[in-house]
Write an enzyme that holds these catalytic residues in place. Structure first.
Site, PDB file in Angstrom:
ATOM      1  N   ASP A 237       0.837  -1.204   0.000  1.00 10.90           N
ATOM      2  CA  ASP A 237       0.000   0.000   0.000  1.00 10.90           C
ATOM      3  C   ASP A 237       0.874   1.256   0.000  1.00 10.90           C
ATOM      4  OD1 ASP A 237      -3.091  -0.971   0.874  1.00 10.90           O
ATOM      5  OD2 ASP A 237      -1.469  -2.319   1.411  1.00 10.90           O
ATOM      6  N   ASP A 265      -1.173  -3.045  -4.039  1.00 11.10           N
ATOM      7  CA  ASP A 265      -1.497  -1.620  -3.987  1.00 11.10           C
ATOM      8  C   ASP A 265      -0.242  -0.785  -4.171  1.00 11.10           C
ATOM      9  OD1 ASP A 265      -4.148  -2.175  -3.737  1.00 11.10           O
ATOM     10  OD2 ASP A 265      -4.351  -1.465  -1.689  1.00 11.10           O
ATOM     11  N   TYR A 268      -1.638   3.531  -6.538  1.00 12.18           N
ATOM     12  CA  TYR A 268      -2.891   4.240  -6.268  1.00 12.18           C
ATOM     13  C   TYR A 268      -3.246   5.161  -7.431  1.00 12.18           C
ATOM     14  CZ  TYR A 268      -3.287   2.311  -1.624  1.00 12.18           C
ATOM     15  OH  TYR A 268      -3.445   1.445  -0.571  1.00 12.18           O
ATOM     16  N   HIS A 378      -2.563  -9.978  -0.558  1.00 16.16           N
ATOM     17  CA  HIS A 378      -2.882  -8.599  -0.193  1.00 16.16           C
ATOM     18  C   HIS A 378      -3.785  -8.475   1.032  1.00 16.16           C
ATOM     19  CE1 HIS A 378      -3.217  -4.324  -0.651  1.00 16.16           C
ATOM     20  NE2 HIS A 378      -4.541  -4.392  -0.718  1.00 16.16           N
ATOM     21  N   HIS A 388     -11.521  -2.839   7.071  1.00 17.41           N
ATOM     22  CA  HIS A 388     -11.278  -4.077   6.308  1.00 17.41           C
ATOM     23  C   HIS A 388     -11.349  -5.337   7.163  1.00 17.41           C
ATOM     24  CE1 HIS A 388     -10.329  -1.667   2.889  1.00 17.41           C
ATOM     25  NE2 HIS A 388      -9.193  -1.220   3.353  1.00 17.41           N
ATOM     26  N   HIS A 415      -3.150  -4.006   2.657  1.00  9.92           N
ATOM     27  CA  HIS A 415      -4.563  -3.640   2.613  1.00  9.92           C
ATOM     28  C   HIS A 415      -4.983  -2.744   3.769  1.00  9.92           C
ATOM     29  CE1 HIS A 415      -8.394  -3.875   0.717  1.00  9.92           C
ATOM     30  NE2 HIS A 415      -8.989  -4.613   1.646  1.00  9.92           N
ATOM     31  N   VAL A 416      -4.691  -3.115   5.007  1.00  9.12           N
ATOM     32  CA  VAL A 416      -5.045  -2.310   6.175  1.00  9.12           C
ATOM     33  C   VAL A 416      -3.920  -1.301   6.419  1.00  9.12           C
ATOM     34  CG1 VAL A 416      -5.552  -2.340   8.639  1.00  9.12           C
ATOM     35  CG2 VAL A 416      -6.398  -4.174   7.167  1.00  9.12           C
ATOM     36  N   HIS A 417      -4.273  -0.023   6.488  1.00 13.06           N
ATOM     37  CA  HIS A 417      -3.246   1.019   6.550  1.00 13.06           C
ATOM     38  C   HIS A 417      -2.815   1.270   7.993  1.00 13.06           C
ATOM     39  CE1 HIS A 417      -5.246   2.466   2.600  1.00 13.06           C
ATOM     40  NE2 HIS A 417      -4.554   1.354   2.453  1.00 13.06           N
TER      41      HIS A 417
END
Length: 574
Positions: A237, A265, A268, A378, A388, A415-417
């Site tokens: 990400d 990711d 973006y 991911h 998420h 995926h999870v920021h």
């Protein structure tokens, strides 16, 4: 005398190693895994972003740019680069380029022919372009309206006639350009690809593209070579904010990995296709010098309905080399490590091709050649952040028994920021024979950090922090690997120090989480299961002695580092 001291040192090392092993073997009886949530978090407020005018994002107007290296096979590396000729209509159209490479910078005695492809994409204008949760706007609404407006050239009776202004662009909603508006089409630059063949393992190579761009890289060890530690840089990400750039620089200069794993990711772009180009330019210092592997994710697939097109053309996966029918899942072997990339957005039930391929791939792993198995995908299977949460549950229910059966050691996700590390886990419970999960979706993208955690913290969750950073994993031998998570929570690089706006803590740029990952094959026979071995294994020495069970957030010991890095690639552009 030297022999006597060497013998004494050997005995001492063996004694301490035995103590460490005994501590690990006895840990089941007194296992005290303690879950921790960091009090540190990075605020999601606005901060300086990388605008399109940033010098690092600029086109070289037909010159070689966006250079990156993809691991392909032990004796092969894929080199990808771009020429953007859109602003130079008088430049001759050349669809081939010569790449020379060799072990001596002054004698490049190998040659490859790179060929070019282009693709067309339909633009979509995501509201994050003008109203991002983190960072300054990439474009404003007036600029978006101008891109969509056909009034200057279309006939009034044409159904796509559009006289939009900024007032017609919603504040928080994405807008799509009409499919029959030619102005909404994006044509990629010329994307050149070449495979550098017949490479030696563990060897520095220099390369030159059409006589105008020079770089270098070091090949990876062949699978089964355990003669020295293997260092991985891990992130996901990424995006293209100041934080993204800082994480990239930290990976290159401080982590100094042998191989970089990016769990989805990437840019973006989200169907505003030019952002694939700006991201490639921003990442070039790292990716033109270090080998990388990737997996696709939602921002490559369905955010903006890209359908992987930009990712496919620019970041080729070595799927054919691993007997996979799809770029979405593949494997790669190097040194003591077997890497498997999976597709979170690919069908994964038991009748799917992906599941059947995975089962075959796991069954043929030779654990004596590659004792460590890492799976990269991911969407996390274990996540205690409210954003998420539960999205990976169905894939976990389908595939987790397979990973456990074959003793997978590590699962890398994004995926999870925010950052989260689990204890060894299986079926929602701590299990010393299950894999450790690293969720590293915190590399700095414009959506910001996710700060809300599920409480109480699940027993399988070892450490979590709502901030930005990258992971470093050093595999020392067949049983021991050392892991660090480096917080790089900086949103403002204008100051003389690295600081997050509004944060006065002393740990803005720090190693926030550390642990040993230990393959206990005595208690976990699922981590043995070797196949027949046809070649001898070159073993590396024992890791530093005295290792006990993992403890989070302790200072990193003085460990032998990876081989000295090659100098950064030289080329005429900043």
């Amino acid at each position: 005398m030297k022999r006597v001291w060497a013998f004494v040192a050997l005995l001492f090392s063996m004694l301490l190693s035995a103590i460490g092993v005994l501590a690990v073997l006895s840990s089941e009886a007194d296992l005290a895994w303690i879950s921790r949530t960091s009090s540190y978090f990075a605020p999601r407020g606005p901060s300086p972003d990388l605008p399109p005018t940033d010098i690092r994002l600029q086109s070289r107007n037909g010159g070689v740019e966006q250079v990156h290296l993809v691991a392909n096979r032990h004796d092969r590396v894929t080199l990808v680069f771009v020429r953007d000729i859109s602003s130079n209509p008088d430049m001759p159209l050349q669809l081939q380029a010569t790449v020379r490479y060799g072990r001596n910078a002054s004698l490049l005695d190998n040659e490859g022919l790179a060929t070019a492809r282009v693709y067309t994409g339909m633009q979509e204008y995501n509201s994050y372009l003008w109203n991002p949760p983190m960072g300054a706007p990439f474009l404003n609404r007036s600029e978006i309206a101008k891109l969509m407006n056909t009034a200057s050239w279309a006939q009034p009776w044409w159904p796509v006639y559009n006289n939009d202004t900024a007032a017609n662009i919603p504040e928080n909603e994405s807008v799509k350009a009409a499919y029959n508006n030619p102005a909404s089409l994006y044509q990629s630059p010329l994307i050149f690809t070449v495979k550098l063949e017949n490479l030696l393992p563990n060897t520095q190579y220099f390369y030159e593209i059409d006589g105008e761009y020079q770089g270098n890289f070091t090949t990876l060890p062949m699978d089964g070579d355990h003669s020295k530690p293997l260092t991985l840089g891990m992130w996901a990400d990424v995006g293209q904010t100041n934080v993204s750039a800082l994480n990239m620089e930290y990976l290159l200069h401080d982590v100094n990995p042998d191989l970089v794993l990016l769990a989805g990711d990437l840019s973006y772009a989200d169907a505003f296709q030019q952002r694939w180009d700006t991201w490639g330019r921003l990442m070039e210092p790292l990716m033109s010098h270090k080998l990388s592997l990737f997996c696709n994710a939602d921002h490559e697939l369905n955010v903006g309905n890209e359908q992987n097109i930009g990712y496919l053309f620019r970041y080729p996966a070595p799927f054919e080399e691993s007997n996979s029918p799809s770029f979405e899942y593949y494997s790669y072997k190097t040194g003591p490590l077997h890497i498997i990339a999976l597709g979170s957005y690919t069908v994964f039930n038991h009748s799917s091709v992906q599941y059947r391929w995975l089962e075959q791939e796991l069954a043929r792993i030779d654990r004596r050649r590659t004792p460590w198995v890492l799976v990269m995908l991911h969407v996390p299977w274990y996540c205690s952040n409210f954003v998420h949460i539960g999205e990976g549950l169905l894939m976990r229910e389908s595939m987790e028994p397979l990973l456990y059966k074959y003793g997978v050691d590590i699962v890398l996700t994004g995926h999870v920021h925010a950052y989260e590390r689990t204890f060894p886990v299986y079926q929602n419970e701590t299990n010393s024979c299950g894999p450790v999960h690293f969720d590293l979706g915190d590399a700095g993208n414009r959506e910001g950090a996710y700060t809300d955690w599920l409480m109480p913290q699940p027993s399988w969750s070892a450490f979590r922090e709502a901030s930005f950073g990258v992971g470093k994993l050093v595999i020392y031998n067949e049983t021991h690997a050392y892991y660090e998570w480096h917080r790089v929570a900086c949103e403002d690089t204008n100051a003389t120090h690295c600081a997050t706006k509004g944060d006065n803590s002393a740990q803005r740029y720090d190693i926030s989480d550390t642990t040993w990952v230990i393959r206990n094959t005595s208690q976990c026979p699922n981590r043995l299961m070797p196949n027949a071995m046809s070649e001898p294994v070159h073993r590396m020495p024992n890791p530093p002695a005295g290792i006990a069970r993992p403890r989070p957030a302790r200072p990193a010991p003085q460990l032998p580092g990876p081989p000295a890095a090659a100098p950064a690639p030289a080329h005429p552009h900043p």
